[in-house]
Motif scaffolding. Structure first.
Motif, short mmCIF file in Angstrom:
data_model
loop_
_atom_site.label_atom_id
_atom_site.label_comp_id
_atom_site.label_asym_id
_atom_site.label_seq_id
_atom_site.Cartn_x
_atom_site.Cartn_y
_atom_site.Cartn_z
N THR A 1 0.85 -1.20 0.00
CA THR A 1 0.00 0.00 0.00
C THR A 1 0.89 1.24 0.00
O THR A 1 2.10 1.17 -0.07
N GLU A 2 0.27 2.40 0.12
CA GLU A 2 0.98 3.69 0.18
C GLU A 2 1.29 4.10 1.61
O GLU A 2 1.59 5.26 1.87
N LYS B 1 1.28 11.07 4.67
CA LYS B 1 1.69 12.41 5.13
C LYS B 1 1.21 12.69 6.55
O LYS B 1 1.51 13.73 7.12
N LYS B 2 0.44 11.77 7.12
CA LYS B 2 -0.11 11.97 8.46
C LYS B 2 1.00 11.95 9.51
O LYS B 2 2.01 11.27 9.35
#
Length: 166
Positions: free
Chosen positions: A29-30, A35-36
């Motif tokens: 997955t990404e 960016k969290k």
């Protein structure tokens, strides 16, 4: 009895496969590019991972003796739950600082030719600027004395060469 032991072993193997499948799925997955800000669970996981995989036994005793708390009667799952319940960012920061001091490179690597070492040296300036300056001064004095002796030696050798050529 043997049947129970086999069933326990089968569950263990199943759990291993399930975990591996979950990790592989997440790796695809990404997640890594998220960016969290790190969640508490992520900081807990990273803290435990650092502690378990990178802090040697002696350092565990010296710096992190109360890291997991009193776990004598806890399962591994309970240990993690307990750690999370009592988690403070200070322990996360302490682990990172410990790792910074352990991840530097010696030998042919130093604070002017190695990225890890340069960044460590720069980071420590904010905490120990005067102590670092004292050490730098000591080495500069030794270097200056050595360079003076070297120049004197070269001058003597050049004179000998000149004498031999005459």
């Amino acid at each position: 009895m043997k049947i129970n032991e086999r069933e326990i072993r089968k569950k263990h193997i199943e759990n291993n496969k399930q975990f591996e499948e979950v990790v592989e799925m997440i790796r695809e997955t990404e997640y890594i590019n998220s960016k969290k800000t790190l969640s508490t669970d992520e900081m807990v996981a990273f803290s435990i991972s650092l502690f378990e995989n990178n802090v040697d036994y002696m350092s565990q005793q010296k710096y992190f003796s109360k890291f997991l708390g009193n776990t004598s009667k806890m399962t591994k799952v309970k240990m993690v739950e307990n750690f999370k319940k009592n988690f403070k960012k200070e322990i996360f920061h302490k682990l990172i600082r410990y790792m910074l001091t352990k991840q530097v490179h010696f030998g042919e690597s130093n604070h002017v030719n190695n990225l890890t070492n340069i960044s460590f040296y720069n980071a420590m300036q904010g905490y120990y600027k005067s102590k670092i300056a004292d050490i730098e001064k000591e080495y500069a004095e030794k270097r200056d004395k050595r360079e003076v002796r070297l120049k004197e030696r070269i001058t003597v050798l050049e004179k000998k060469i000149q004498e031999l050529n005459d």
